[in-house]
Design a protein around this motif. Structure first.
Motif, short mmCIF file in Angstrom:
data_model
loop_
_atom_site.label_atom_id
_atom_site.label_comp_id
_atom_site.label_asym_id
_atom_site.label_seq_id
_atom_site.Cartn_x
_atom_site.Cartn_y
_atom_site.Cartn_z
N ALA A 155 0.33 -0.86 -0.09
CA ALA A 155 0.26 0.05 -0.12
C ALA A 155 0.29 1.03 -0.17
O ALA A 155 0.35 2.58 0.21
N ASN A 156 2.20 0.90 0.29
CA ASN A 156 3.23 2.25 0.38
C ASN A 156 3.80 2.13 -1.42
O ASN A 156 4.91 1.36 -1.33
N GLU A 157 3.70 3.18 -1.94
CA GLU A 157 3.93 2.83 -3.65
C GLU A 157 5.86 3.60 -3.01
O GLU A 157 6.42 2.92 -3.80
N GLN A 158 6.86 3.61 -2.25
CA GLN A 158 7.76 4.75 -1.76
C GLN A 158 8.52 3.35 -1.18
O GLN A 158 9.45 2.49 -2.52
N PHE A 159 7.47 2.38 -1.08
CA PHE A 159 7.90 0.97 -0.33
C PHE A 159 7.72 -0.04 -1.90
O PHE A 159 9.06 -0.97 -2.37
N ASN A 160 7.27 0.40 -2.64
CA ASN A 160 6.92 -0.26 -3.72
C ASN A 160 7.69 -0.57 -4.70
O ASN A 160 8.54 -1.29 -5.38
N HIS A 161 8.73 1.12 -4.57
CA HIS A 161 9.69 1.42 -5.89
C HIS A 161 10.94 0.55 -5.57
O HIS A 161 11.79 0.81 -5.95
N TRP A 162 11.26 0.69 -3.98
CA TRP A 162 11.89 0.17 -3.05
C TRP A 162 12.23 -1.16 -3.42
O TRP A 162 13.45 -1.84 -4.14
N ILE A 163 11.05 -1.87 -3.26
CA ILE A 163 11.35 -4.02 -4.40
C ILE A 163 11.48 -3.73 -5.45
O ILE A 163 11.85 -4.44 -5.91
N ASN A 164 10.69 -2.71 -6.44
CA ASN A 164 11.28 -2.88 -7.87
C ASN A 164 12.08 -2.37 -8.34
O ASN A 164 13.28 -3.36 -9.36
N LEU A 193 16.44 0.56 7.22
CA LEU A 193 16.64 1.01 5.98
C LEU A 193 15.61 1.54 4.75
O LEU A 193 16.16 1.79 3.94
N PHE A 194 13.91 1.26 5.35
CA PHE A 194 13.44 1.71 3.92
C PHE A 194 13.88 4.06 4.22
O PHE A 194 13.84 4.10 3.25
N ASP A 195 13.88 3.93 5.44
CA ASP A 195 14.10 5.51 5.09
C ASP A 195 15.72 5.62 5.26
O ASP A 195 16.25 6.66 4.15
N ALA A 196 16.59 4.98 5.16
CA ALA A 196 17.24 5.24 4.33
C ALA A 196 17.65 5.17 2.63
O ALA A 196 17.46 6.27 2.21
N SER A 197 16.85 4.38 2.00
CA SER A 197 16.21 4.07 0.52
C SER A 197 15.96 5.42 0.26
O SER A 197 16.22 5.65 -1.32
N LEU A 198 15.10 6.08 1.11
CA LEU A 198 14.00 7.97 0.31
C LEU A 198 15.77 8.56 -0.15
O LEU A 198 14.71 9.31 -1.02
N PHE A 199 16.37 9.17 0.38
CA PHE A 199 17.28 9.91 0.58
C PHE A 199 18.79 9.58 -0.54
O PHE A 199 19.62 9.69 -0.93
N ILE A 200 18.62 7.92 -0.82
CA ILE A 200 19.42 7.38 -1.80
C ILE A 200 19.05 7.46 -2.93
O ILE A 200 18.29 6.63 -3.37
N ASP A 201 20.17 7.76 -4.05
CA ASP A 201 19.86 7.83 -5.93
C ASP A 201 18.95 6.83 -6.12
O ASP A 201 19.76 5.28 -5.60
N LEU A 202 17.93 6.58 -7.24
CA LEU A 202 17.28 5.70 -7.24
C LEU A 202 16.72 4.66 -5.97
O LEU A 202 15.92 3.79 -6.13
N GLN A 203 16.57 4.79 -5.01
CA GLN A 203 16.31 4.48 -4.01
C GLN A 203 17.14 3.42 -4.19
O GLN A 203 16.59 1.36 -3.89
N ARG A 204 18.26 2.73 -4.70
CA ARG A 204 19.85 1.73 -4.54
C ARG A 204 20.43 1.71 -3.61
O ARG A 204 20.84 2.40 -3.65
N LEU A 237 3.58 -6.10 10.53
CA LEU A 237 3.60 -4.95 9.45
C LEU A 237 3.84 -3.80 10.25
O LEU A 237 2.91 -3.48 11.33
N PRO A 238 4.78 -3.18 9.71
CA PRO A 238 5.56 -1.34 10.33
C PRO A 238 4.38 -0.82 9.50
O PRO A 238 3.56 -1.03 8.55
N ASN A 239 4.03 0.84 10.75
CA ASN A 239 2.59 1.52 10.51
C ASN A 239 2.46 2.08 8.61
O ASN A 239 1.92 3.21 8.13
N TYR A 240 3.97 1.96 7.98
CA TYR A 240 3.86 3.25 6.96
C TYR A 240 3.47 1.72 5.98
O TYR A 240 3.52 1.19 4.60
N LEU A 241 2.72 0.04 6.34
CA LEU A 241 2.70 -1.14 5.44
C LEU A 241 1.14 -0.94 5.91
O LEU A 241 1.47 -2.22 6.99
#
Length: 729
Positions: free
Chosen positions: A267-276, A611-622, A681-685
């Motif tokens: 349900a979280n688009e940013q988490f989806n992008h991290w997975i994808n 680590l999810f929070d870290a990914s949001l600051f990193i280029d391409l969420q990579r 599940l974390p509160n952002y999912l």
């Protein structure tokens, strides 16, 4: 081993942290044994550390590409790697172009010409396309040129190794009016060749390797130039294709490889992008080998097979893509050491550390053609064997692997326990080998509490956990295969090891397991992330687990972005170091998995969120190989480690292990059961949907996980009739 520069110090090879390729001007493409480091324009220039280039099997086949308009560099509009990592796309425009009175041509205003560059690499080749379009109202005449050069440096030369002498470029010639060949003969007597093919004849050839096109574009007219580069070793070369044909091959391969993974939506688009993004990155690192797909460790400097990295990546993704684990096991079994070789740190039964190509390994100047200098690859190989069987019930494959399993078991007892004290240690034998041979393999990563470098043979805490886990899992396989005596022996040995380990490695003052026991039988009493792996393997006593979890989440270890490799109050702590205070995503994910196994779900979720929070600051969420261990600062992302590999297999695989840890999901194909033990599940999912998850042969399941009134609810949409899927509180 994973990602930094290897340099030579007193005949030893270590990871260097004093040079950098990583800045905002580089773009990286990779495919199997070929990768390219380009600037944002899509060019290759030897500036700074001089590491840009296109590399194939350990050699730089292109060291210079320069695209120019009237001998000037175009202006950069944008530059990006596409979402599937397949193509570098660059948009450029012209600077103001003026001509002399003698030339009698109208000036070209800035921003009139649009130039689009696209390029991608294939194994042994690189394809480029340059499209021009005139958006002006007049006809414009100008020159477009592209220059190529090759220096054929070995990748270890590029990274700093000095050689007394090297081979020579002995031939640069035109094969046709549209193609050039540059040949190099190395000290290994192997001829390496770069062939440059343009799709049309240039108007001029300058300095042999610079093609010049005299273009005249009417308003809104265009021009397209294609080229391909091919990298040959001896008589072996890639097949030439058009840009479109080669691109279609990429699309076809991506479609096929995407089928390896179940589909995950949240349900979280940013988490989806991290997975994808993580899935796309991992697929880009999967190399086709004679023994199946293998996840290469990381781009750019470790674009090859590493045993430890491949195994951990396979463990991280086992629940969602079990085929990767099967291929990893098959590859490593076929590359298992069969005889003693001190130069390679090889012993019968030992599992590969890394394999390399290139002139230096062919000349035996370095030992990495097939190198076995890791103490943990062998027990982790056995752990993956057991985990793969539980996940798939593929007994036929396990029977095929059994001779390799027996050799690995023999290695642990005969060669792994160097001083016969019941623990497995390492001590390098190769004069040019790695001094430290655990996952923290930099030369200063294992020390005591006053900062002294540990003397070998060294018994690392996490390695004893891997041995314990390996013996338990192979005991279970032996039971299934009717080898009851072996099963009982391995189980007994595992239990004895656990008792001895918890007695000698646990330190009450640290509230942690010590990092290691050195060759003088002294404890390396430093607080490190290695201890967290003892939860992952299950060797930790239950009463000690709670204390260890609290210690690892203390302010000295938890940075806010993850668990530091070394506590901030230790003598050798340096948040900018490679292994002594940095944060490694795969390390954090392994620890989170360990937390979950011992029932610490909230704590596992805390690491997932970090680590999810870290990914949001990193280029391409990579997530890169590592980042610095500085404390989390409000409104800022983690501090980058400048030479971290990105993408890097076990880092991009971390998100899948973190998901498994939060859900505490176990797939037991042997008993056809899938269980969720107190999932959260974390509160952002608010929800997760997993579709088409492989359970067995042609058996799949799809299910949804929701958070509802403080509870986590599993809704099974589809499953095989003979499988049970349920939740345990």
């Amino acid at each position: 081993m994973s990602a930094d520069a290897i340099i030579q110090v007193e005949n030893k090879f270590y990871v260097s942290a004093n040079s950098t390729y990583a800045d905002d001007r580089t773009r990286v493409l990779n495919h199997i044994d070929t990768f390219g480091i380009f600037d944002r324009w899509g060019d290759i220039k030897q500036l700074g550390e001089e590491i840009q280039g296109i590399y194939h099997e350990g050699t730089r086949y292109i060291s210079d590409i320069e695209f120019r308009i009237n001998n000037s560099r175009p202006l950069l509009l944008s530059s990006a790697i596409k979402e599937q990592n397949e193509i570098l796309s660059v948009d450029l425009t012209n600077q103001l172009i003026e001509f002399s009175e003698k030339e009698n041509k109208p000036l070209i205003p800035k921003g009139i010409l649009h130039i689009r560059r696209r390029k991608f690499v294939r194994n042994g080749a690189c394809y480029g396309l340059i499209e021009f379009e005139n958006y002006g109202t007049e006809k414009y005449d100008f020159d477009a040129s592209i220059y190529f050069q090759a220096d054929f440096k070995d990748i270890f030369e590029v990274r700093g190794i000095k050689r007394a002498r090297r081979g020579e470029i002995f031939e640069i010639k035109h094969l046709t009016d549209k193609s050039i060949s540059i040949k190099y003969k190395g000290l290994d007597n192997i001829v390496r060749e770069t062939e440059i093919i343009l799709d049309q004849k240039p108007d001029d050839w300058e300095h042999q390797t610079k093609g010049v096109f005299h273009l005249s574009l009417e308003p809104h007219a265009g021009f397209v130039l294609e080229y391909s580069l091919h990298f040959k070793i001896g008589n072996h070369s890639s097949k030439n294709m058009t840009f479109a044909g080669a691109k279609n091959q990429i699309v076809k391969e991506l479609t096929q490889s995407n089928g390896l993974f179940a589909r995950v939506y949240t349900a979280n688009e940013q988490f989806n992008h991290w997975i994808n993004r993580s899935q796309a990155d991992l697929l880009s690192l999967l190399a086709k080998t004679p023994h199946g797909l293998y996840p290469y460790a990381g781009v750019p400097w470790y674009n090859t097979a590493f045993g430890r990295d491949g195994i951990i990546t396979a463990l991280e993704t086992l629940w969602i893509a079990p085929t990767i684990a099967k291929d990893v096991l098959q590859f490593l079994a076929k590359n298992q050491a069969v005889k003693l070789n001190a130069f390679q740190d090889a012993e019968p039964g030992k599992i590969l550390h890394e394999t390399r190509g290139g002139e230096l390994v062919e000349c035996n100047e370095i030992p990495f053609k097939q190198y076995y200098g890791s103490v943990d690859s062998t027990p982790l190989f056995l752990v993956l064997c057991g985990a793969y069987y539980q996940r798939t019930a593929d007994l036929k494959f396990i029977k095929q692997l059994w001779p390799y399993i027996e050799l690995a078991l023999e290695w642990m007892d005969k060669y792994g326990d160097i001083n016969k004290d019941g623990f497995v240690e390492y001590q390098h034998k190769s004069v040019n080998g790695l001094f430290n041979q655990g996952w923290k393999d930099s030369h200063d990563s294992i020390s005591d509490e006053i900062g002294n470098i540990a003397e070998p043979p060294i018994a690392l805490c996490e390695v004893q956990g891997y041995i314990y886990d390996a013996k338990n899992k192979i005991s279970q396989l032996a039971e299934v295969l009717g080898k009851k005596e072996l099963a009982e022996r391995l189980h007994t040995e595992a239990e004895q090891l656990k008792i001895k380990f918890n007695k000698l490695f646990w330190d009450e003052k640290l509230n942690s397991y010590v990092l290691a026991i050195d060759g003088n039988k002294n404890s390396c009493r430093v607080l490190s992330s290695n201890a967290g792996h003892c939860l992952f393997s299950g060797i930790a006593d239950s009463d000690k687990a709670a204390k260890l979890v609290k210690t690892l989440l203390g302010e000295n270890m938890f940075s806010g972005w993850g668990i530091r490799t070394l506590a901030s109050n230790e003598v050798r702590y340096n948040p900018m170091s490679y292994h002594n205070g940095s944060v490694w995503p795969h390390d954090v994910a392994i620890i989170a998995s360990g937390f979950s196994k011992y029932g610490f779900r909230e704590e596992a979720m805390q690491l997932t969120g970090a680590l999810f929070d870290a990914s949001l600051f990193i280029d391409l969420q990579r997530l890169p190989e590592l980042f610095c261990g500085f404390e989390k600062r409000k409104g800022e992302g983690p501090t980058a480690y400048p030479v971290a590999c990105s993408p890097q297999a076990w880092s991009v695989g971390a998100v899948f292990l973190l998901l498994e840890a939060c859900l505490h999901m176990e797939i037991d194909a042997v008993h056809k059961m899938m269980t969720f033990k107190s999932p959260i599940l974390p509160n952002y999912l608010d929800s997760i949907v997993i579709d088409d998850l492989i359970l067995g042969d042609n058996e799949h399941t799809s299910f949804e996980i929701h958070r509802y009134k403080g509870h986590t609810v599993i809704n099974v949409k589809d499953k095989p009739v003979n499988w049970k899927i349920f939740t345990i509180k």
